[in-house]
Design a protein around this motif. Structure first.
Motif, PDB file in Angstrom:
ATOM      1  N   MET B 251     -56.153  53.041  25.160  1.00 18.00           N
ATOM      2  CA  MET B 251     -57.288  52.717  24.288  1.00 18.00           C
ATOM      3  C   MET B 251     -57.644  51.235  24.419  1.00 18.00           C
ATOM      4  O   MET B 251     -58.812  50.856  24.556  1.00 18.00           O
ATOM      5  N   GLY B 252     -56.617  50.384  24.409  1.00 15.20           N
ATOM      6  CA  GLY B 252     -56.842  48.940  24.468  1.00 15.20           C
ATOM      7  C   GLY B 252     -57.495  48.510  25.767  1.00 15.20           C
ATOM      8  O   GLY B 252     -58.398  47.664  25.777  1.00 15.20           O
ATOM      9  N   ALA B 253     -57.045  49.101  26.870  1.00 22.72           N
ATOM     10  CA  ALA B 253     -57.633  48.740  28.168  1.00 22.72           C
ATOM     11  C   ALA B 253     -59.125  49.052  28.186  1.00 22.72           C
ATOM     12  O   ALA B 253     -59.919  48.307  28.769  1.00 22.72           O
ATOM     13  N   ALA B 254     -59.500  50.137  27.542  1.00 22.78           N
ATOM     14  CA  ALA B 254     -60.928  50.500  27.486  1.00 22.78           C
ATOM     15  C   ALA B 254     -61.697  49.539  26.577  1.00 22.78           C
ATOM     16  O   ALA B 254     -62.840  49.164  26.889  1.00 22.78           O
ATOM     17  N   THR B 255     -61.089  49.091  25.478  1.00 24.52           N
ATOM     18  CA  THR B 255     -61.797  48.117  24.619  1.00 24.52           C
ATOM     19  C   THR B 255     -62.020  46.808  25.367  1.00 24.52           C
ATOM     20  O   THR B 255     -63.037  46.147  25.197  1.00 24.52           O
ATOM     21  N   ALA B 256     -61.039  46.452  26.214  1.00 27.47           N
ATOM     22  CA  ALA B 256     -61.102  45.162  26.919  1.00 27.47           C
ATOM     23  C   ALA B 256     -62.050  45.189  28.106  1.00 27.47           C
ATOM     24  O   ALA B 256     -62.616  44.158  28.462  1.00 27.47           O
ATOM     25  N   SER B 257     -62.225  46.355  28.719  1.00 26.28           N
ATOM     26  CA  SER B 257     -63.074  46.424  29.919  1.00 26.28           C
ATOM     27  C   SER B 257     -64.496  46.871  29.591  1.00 26.28           C
ATOM     28  O   SER B 257     -65.452  46.371  30.182  1.00 26.28           O
ATOM     29  N   ASN B 258     -64.652  47.773  28.627  1.00 30.01           N
ATOM     30  CA  ASN B 258     -65.995  48.186  28.243  1.00 30.01           C
ATOM     31  C   ASN B 258     -66.647  47.133  27.341  1.00 30.01           C
ATOM     32  O   ASN B 258     -67.859  47.015  27.264  1.00 30.01           O
ATOM     33  N   GLY B 259     -65.814  46.399  26.633  1.00 25.44           N
ATOM     34  CA  GLY B 259     -66.248  45.207  25.899  1.00 25.44           C
ATOM     35  C   GLY B 259     -65.407  44.050  26.395  1.00 25.44           C
ATOM     36  O   GLY B 259     -65.088  43.984  27.583  1.00 25.44           O
ATOM     37  N   ALA B 260     -65.024  43.170  25.486  1.00 19.77           N
ATOM     38  CA  ALA B 260     -64.172  42.040  25.885  1.00 19.77           C
ATOM     39  C   ALA B 260     -63.140  41.795  24.784  1.00 19.77           C
ATOM     40  O   ALA B 260     -62.848  40.661  24.415  1.00 19.77           O
ATOM     41  N   VAL B 261     -62.593  42.905  24.253  1.00 23.61           N
ATOM     42  CA  VAL B 261     -61.661  42.799  23.127  1.00 23.61           C
ATOM     43  C   VAL B 261     -60.322  42.234  23.622  1.00 23.61           C
ATOM     44  O   VAL B 261     -59.777  42.678  24.626  1.00 23.61           O
ATOM     45  N   GLY B 262     -59.814  41.253  22.904  1.00 19.59           N
ATOM     46  CA  GLY B 262     -58.514  40.664  23.245  1.00 19.59           C
ATOM     47  C   GLY B 262     -57.442  41.028  22.243  1.00 19.59           C
ATOM     48  O   GLY B 262     -56.247  40.819  22.487  1.00 19.59           O
ATOM     49  N   LEU B 263     -57.864  41.551  21.104  1.00 18.41           N
ATOM     50  CA  LEU B 263     -56.926  41.915  20.026  1.00 18.41           C
ATOM     51  C   LEU B 263     -57.583  42.950  19.128  1.00 18.41           C
ATOM     52  O   LEU B 263     -58.747  42.822  18.770  1.00 18.41           O
ATOM     53  N   TYR B 264     -56.808  43.981  18.788  1.00 16.42           N
ATOM     54  CA  TYR B 264     -57.252  44.933  17.769  1.00 16.42           C
ATOM     55  C   TYR B 264     -56.082  45.182  16.824  1.00 16.42           C
ATOM     56  O   TYR B 264     -54.916  44.959  17.172  1.00 16.42           O
ATOM     57  N   HIS B 265     -56.401  45.607  15.607  1.00 16.71           N
ATOM     58  CA  HIS B 265     -55.367  46.001  14.648  1.00 16.71           C
ATOM     59  C   HIS B 265     -55.567  47.479  14.315  1.00 16.71           C
ATOM     60  O   HIS B 265     -56.708  47.930  14.170  1.00 16.71           O
ATOM     61  N   VAL B 266     -54.473  48.218  14.190  1.00 16.51           N
ATOM     62  CA  VAL B 266     -54.561  49.612  13.749  1.00 16.51           C
ATOM     63  C   VAL B 266     -53.817  49.726  12.423  1.00 16.51           C
ATOM     64  O   VAL B 266     -52.623  49.397  12.339  1.00 16.51           O
ATOM     65  N   GLU B 267     -54.524  50.166  11.423  1.00 15.28           N
ATOM     66  CA  GLU B 267     -53.997  50.304  10.065  1.00 15.28           C
ATOM     67  C   GLU B 267     -52.618  50.989  10.067  1.00 15.28           C
ATOM     68  O   GLU B 267     -52.436  52.013  10.738  1.00 15.28           O
ATOM     69  N   ASN B 268     -51.675  50.406   9.349  1.00 13.43           N
ATOM     70  CA  ASN B 268     -50.313  50.967   9.160  1.00 13.43           C
ATOM     71  C   ASN B 268     -49.530  51.133  10.458  1.00 13.43           C
ATOM     72  O   ASN B 268     -48.547  51.866  10.492  1.00 13.43           O
ATOM     73  N   LEU B 269     -49.967  50.502  11.543  1.00  6.40           N
ATOM     74  CA  LEU B 269     -49.306  50.756  12.815  1.00  6.40           C
ATOM     75  C   LEU B 269     -48.984  49.485  13.606  1.00  6.40           C
ATOM     76  O   LEU B 269     -47.819  49.227  13.935  1.00  6.40           O
ATOM     77  N   THR B 270     -50.005  48.696  13.947  1.00  6.39           N
ATOM     78  CA  THR B 270     -49.739  47.510  14.776  1.00  6.39           C
ATOM     79  C   THR B 270     -49.151  46.397  13.896  1.00  6.39           C
ATOM     80  O   THR B 270     -49.378  46.374  12.675  1.00  6.39           O
ATOM     81  N   PRO B 271     -48.375  45.488  14.489  1.00  8.60           N
ATOM     82  CA  PRO B 271     -47.543  44.568  13.696  1.00  8.60           C
ATOM     83  C   PRO B 271     -48.290  43.768  12.635  1.00  8.60           C
ATOM     84  O   PRO B 271     -47.832  43.681  11.489  1.00  8.60           O
ATOM     85  N   GLU B 272     -49.428  43.196  12.985  1.00  7.33           N
ATOM     86  CA  GLU B 272     -50.111  42.356  11.984  1.00  7.33           C
ATOM     87  C   GLU B 272     -50.835  43.182  10.928  1.00  7.33           C
ATOM     88  O   GLU B 272     -50.981  42.741   9.790  1.00  7.33           O
ATOM     89  N   ALA B 273     -51.251  44.406  11.285  1.00  8.68           N
ATOM     90  CA  ALA B 273     -51.859  45.286  10.279  1.00  8.68           C
ATOM     91  C   ALA B 273     -50.794  45.722   9.275  1.00  8.68           C
ATOM     92  O   ALA B 273     -51.047  45.820   8.062  1.00  8.68           O
ATOM     93  N   VAL B 274     -49.579  45.971   9.765  1.00 14.11           N
ATOM     94  CA  VAL B 274     -48.481  46.355   8.876  1.00 14.11           C
ATOM     95  C   VAL B 274     -48.096  45.174   7.980  1.00 14.11           C
ATOM     96  O   VAL B 274     -47.903  45.314   6.775  1.00 14.11           O
ATOM     97  N   GLU B 275     -48.030  43.975   8.570  1.00 15.32           N
ATOM     98  CA  GLU B 275     -47.591  42.791   7.816  1.00 15.32           C
ATOM     99  C   GLU B 275     -48.617  42.345   6.764  1.00 15.32           C
ATOM    100  O   GLU B 275     -48.261  42.019   5.638  1.00 15.32           O
ATOM    101  N   PHE B 276     -49.875  42.333   7.135  1.00 11.73           N
ATOM    102  CA  PHE B 276     -50.884  41.747   6.243  1.00 11.73           C
ATOM    103  C   PHE B 276     -51.809  42.775   5.593  1.00 11.73           C
ATOM    104  O   PHE B 276     -52.577  42.426   4.700  1.00 11.73           O
ATOM    105  N   GLY B 277     -51.780  44.016   6.049  1.00 10.70           N
ATOM    106  CA  GLY B 277     -52.682  45.023   5.488  1.00 10.70           C
ATOM    107  C   GLY B 277     -54.137  44.599   5.656  1.00 10.70           C
ATOM    108  O   GLY B 277     -54.505  43.983   6.656  1.00 10.70           O
ATOM    109  N   GLU B 278     -54.932  44.870   4.642  1.00 11.40           N
ATOM    110  CA  GLU B 278     -56.369  44.578   4.759  1.00 11.40           C
ATOM    111  C   GLU B 278     -56.684  43.104   4.558  1.00 11.40           C
ATOM    112  O   GLU B 278     -57.850  42.695   4.692  1.00 11.40           O
ATOM    113  N   ASP B 279     -55.658  42.291   4.241  1.00  9.84           N
ATOM    114  CA  ASP B 279     -55.910  40.845   4.143  1.00  9.84           C
ATOM    115  C   ASP B 279     -56.306  40.257   5.484  1.00  9.84           C
ATOM    116  O   ASP B 279     -56.817  39.137   5.548  1.00  9.84           O
ATOM    117  N   ILE B 280     -56.046  41.014   6.553  1.00  3.60           N
ATOM    118  CA  ILE B 280     -56.371  40.497   7.885  1.00  3.60           C
ATOM    119  C   ILE B 280     -57.817  40.816   8.285  1.00  3.60           C
ATOM    120  O   ILE B 280     -58.258  40.509   9.387  1.00  3.60           O
TER     121      ILE B 280
END
Lengths: 147, 430
Positions: B251-280
């Motif tokens: 999924m990430g490779a497609a976000t980076a090549s079809n757009g230019a995404v360098g970072l995404y967060h997935v709710e309750n899953l990726t490290p910073e989404a888990v650590e900060f929740g919606e504060d991020i």
């Protein structure tokens, strides 16, 4: 009637050249690839997805664009184009310059004997106004006079 | 010349030539690069690097002149690094004699020279050629919070998002300079502020979305911004196990090549989404709803670049980015079931799966049953970069099908979902 726009000089320079315009993101690798591979003396844009530029010569011109897009090889492709002397004379960005284009113009500046003058933040109005073939005058302070 | 970045006395000395003229140009390049994006200082790189340029393509000789200048100046990366995959593998990706001649003598005529340069600059080992350097078997796996000097968009977005390391979307050469200096300018995805989400993606599909189409839809919408993805947990869970990490890789490779995404967060899953929740999430974040119709719309928008859109496919590539160990097993099972369904024992067309050299070695040794099945089905395994293989006028004319949205974006290949491509590869026609 000439119009004046003010941007930020990323690589400052002065020149008066012809504009060539991409209204969409400029895919660096796809655009330079064919001319570079064929060792042409000019870059004829080979990106089939860019109807504004496909088949047009951008060497020595002021390439007007929003930003560059595509592969992270982008910066070194711009640097290579400069080293091979098939680069645009200037890159004029309506938006803030992206990291790949920035790398390309900076590498060109530091590691070759030539430069690509690069001005960013010129605004959407600039990109709406400028047309292929218009004369563009660029000043050291990031002023761009079109027409 | 006056610089705005605040330099330490050591950095100032390097700029003034204390470590030679070439090193002064290296730091000058990184200062200009950082200042363009408002960096105030350098920060130390804390983990090994990853280089995007793996191909000794003759036209890039100016790049090889820079690498030679670095070597001549006695410069080397601070830690052993990995690099993107090689472009050719004659044993497993068949080429006709003309293609072979053009690849070896013209297109990739500098391959041997460039690989020798990479070794002198600190290449990890002969197996270091993969875009998925972060996989366990490869071992260039940073920790959360590590500062990286990497290029390769799919690896950068994975390291930032799934691991929680910090890396900008660097261009080739810039990443090598950061690895040599051992420092990178601090801006953008290296800062807390710029890691906050500017978009909320609401996934409202009726079933688990195809990773490569979901990533494409997100990338095309948010371009270089950071998205926070909601609604995926019901399909991929809340644990970063092998299956989920593989999904996020694609999924990430497609976000980076079809757009230019360098970072995404997935709710309750990726490290910073888990650590900060919606504060991020930024307060003024925009919302993009993705449902079944939207995914269908995005998929239908991909142009067919084949000369004859009704032509027969010549070759099938699966594994861009490189497949994980678990994915190799999953694809074996998938092909086995499809062959059974179609009453066949071998695939109906030239089908190639790509994975990292270290993963392939581990797979051959650790899961011989699956490996033997793949070979028996007529499927080839290689560690090349399909993108580099196709990115030339010769291969660009072939009718290639792929399940990779990155490969589709940069080449003339045609995208199909995992289920579709399995069926086509077995049948041998669309």
């Amino acid at each position: 009637m000439a119009r004046e726009f003010k941007g930020r000089p990323v690589i400052a320079g002065e020149c008066k050249v012809e504009a060539v315009v991409s209204r969409q993101g400029f895919n660096t690798l796809a655009s330079f690839q064919k001319s570079a591979l064929a060792k042409k003396k000019e870059t004829i844009v080979s990106d089939q997805n860019n109807s504004d530029l496909f088949g047009k010569n951008i060497t020595g011109k002021a390439l007007c664009l929003p930003q560059t897009i595509g592969s992270t090889t982008g910066g070194m492709v711009i640097y290579t184009a400069t080293a091979l002397n098939i680069h645009p004379r200037a890159m004029l960005f309506s938006e803030p310059i992206d990291s790949l284009a920035a790398a390309g113009v900076i590498l060109s500046d530091v590691w070759t004997n030539d430069t690509i003058t690069a001005i960013d933040n010129l605004g959407q109005e600039f990109l709406d106004y400028v047309q292929d073939g218009m004369q563009v005058e660029i000043k050291m302070d990031g002023t761009v006079i079109v027409g | 010349m006056e610089y705005k970045m605040i330099l330490t006395p050591e950095e100032e000395a390097i700029l003034n030539g204390s470590q030679g003229e070439t090193m002064a140009k290296v730091i000058k390049t990184l200062i200009l690069y950082g200042e363009t994006f408002g960096a105030k200082r350098f920060v130390d790189v804390t983990a090994p690097g990853h280089v995007v340029t793996s191909f000794g393509i003759s036209v890039m000789s100016p790049v090889f002149n820079i690498t030679q200048e670095l070597i001549d100046a006695g410069l080397k990366a601070k830690a052993p690094f990995t690099v993107d995959p090689r472009p050719i593998d004659y044993a497993n990706v068949k080429c006709n004699p003309i293609e072979k001649l053009i690849f070896s003598k013209i297109l990739y005529g500098e391959q041997a020279r460039y690989e020798a340069q990479l070794r002198k600059l600190g290449l990890k080992d002969q197996n270091a050629f993969t875009c998925a350097c972060y996989l366990d078997q490869v071992g260039n796996t940073p920790k959360k919070g590590d500062i990286l000097s990497w290029a390769e968009s799919s690896a950068v977005v994975y390291a930032n998002s799934v691991i929680g390391a910090r890396c900008n979307r660097n261009s080739g050469i810039i990443e090598l300079f950061g690895m040599i200096l051992g420092k990178v300018p601090e801006f953008d995805l290296l800062t807390d502020e710029d890691r906050k989400a500017k978009w909320i993606i609401e996934v409202k599909t009726s079933k688990k979305p195809e990773a490569q189409v979901l990533g494409s839809a997100i990338g095309l919408k948010v371009m270089e911004d950071v998205p926070y993805i909601k609604g995926l947990n019901q399909f991929i869970g809340t644990t970063l196990d092998d299956e989920t990490k593989s999904y996020l890789k694609d999924m990430g490779a497609a976000t980076a090549s079809n757009g230019a995404v360098g970072l995404y967060h997935v709710e309750n899953l990726t490290p910073e989404a888990v650590e900060f929740g919606e504060d991020i999430i930024n307060k003024d974040a925009k919302v993009y709803v993705i449902d079944d119709a939207e995914l269908e719309r995005v998929k239908a928008s991909y142009p067919v670049m084949w000369k004859d859109p009704n032509g027969k496919p010549d070759r099938c590539f699966i594994g861009c980015p490189h497949l994980t160990y678990a994915q190799l097993g999953e694809w074996t099972d998938k092909f086995e079931a499809e062959l059974k369904k179609q009453g066949k024992t071998k695939v109906g067309m030239n089908t190639i799966m790509t994975t990292a050299p270290d993963v392939l070695e581990a797979f051959k040794a650790g899961d011989k049953a699956h490996y033997d099945k793949l070979v028996k089905m007529g499927i080839h395994l290689t560690s090349i970069c399909p993108l580099m293989y196709m990115n030339n006028p010769l291969c660009g004319k072939k009718n290639v099908i792929t399940n990779s949205n990155k490969l589709r974006t940069y080449t003339t290949s045609r995208y199909y979902t995992n289920n579709e491509i399995c069926e086509i590869a077995v049948k041998g026609e669309i």
